[in-house]
Scaffold this motif. Sequence first.
Motif, mmCIF file in Angstrom:
data_model
loop_
_atom_site.group_PDB
_atom_site.id
_atom_site.type_symbol
_atom_site.label_atom_id
_atom_site.label_comp_id
_atom_site.label_asym_id
_atom_site.label_seq_id
_atom_site.Cartn_x
_atom_site.Cartn_y
_atom_site.Cartn_z
ATOM 1 N N LYS A 1 -5.776 4.643 4.026
ATOM 2 C CA LYS A 1 -5.470 6.245 3.456
ATOM 3 C C LYS A 1 -6.531 6.461 2.514
ATOM 4 O O LYS A 1 -6.585 5.606 1.618
ATOM 5 N N HIS B 1 -2.991 14.093 6.353
ATOM 6 C CA HIS B 1 -1.576 13.955 5.856
ATOM 7 C C HIS B 1 -1.593 14.861 4.559
ATOM 8 O O HIS B 1 -2.707 15.008 3.999
ATOM 9 N N THR C 1 -5.697 9.109 7.032
ATOM 10 C CA THR C 1 -5.324 7.773 7.334
ATOM 11 C C THR C 1 -6.206 7.420 8.778
ATOM 12 O O THR C 1 -6.463 8.001 9.579
#
Length: 150
Positions: A103, A134, A143
Amino acid sequence: MASLISAAEKTTLNGVMDDQHDTFARPVTVIKDPVKTVPTPSSSFNSIYGNAGATTPIVYTPQESTVDARIQYGGSFSEDYFAAAESPNQIKVYIPEGLVRMKIKASDYSSVSEAKRIKFDDQEFSIYSDFRGHGLFDTQFYTVMLKKLS
């Protein structure tokens, strides 16, 4: 339409998510394709007939950068793990053995999306999946799944 969360509260919550990333992230090296530089050929070079003696070699300049990322290694799972009614993972997301979840901050997306290899923990990985955004209110992180290069 009115929002239950004010703009100041959204900024504060986004700051908390950034702090979490900064706390658990570690540096990874992003390796891109090298930049090709063709020096000016000799004035005696004839492109129609060729003149191997007058050409100069192409210079390749490596491109590496470092970004901070959160890393999660996939584990090996037995059949009992998948069959158990009380699985320890609430969101039921499993990372297969050999894959790594990484991430990154949205600001690092352009750098990482062009990567050919990613290095950390004395290992090299390639990008295995698409990038997935996200964030609480907007895309704050991406991610991506990585696969180890052997």
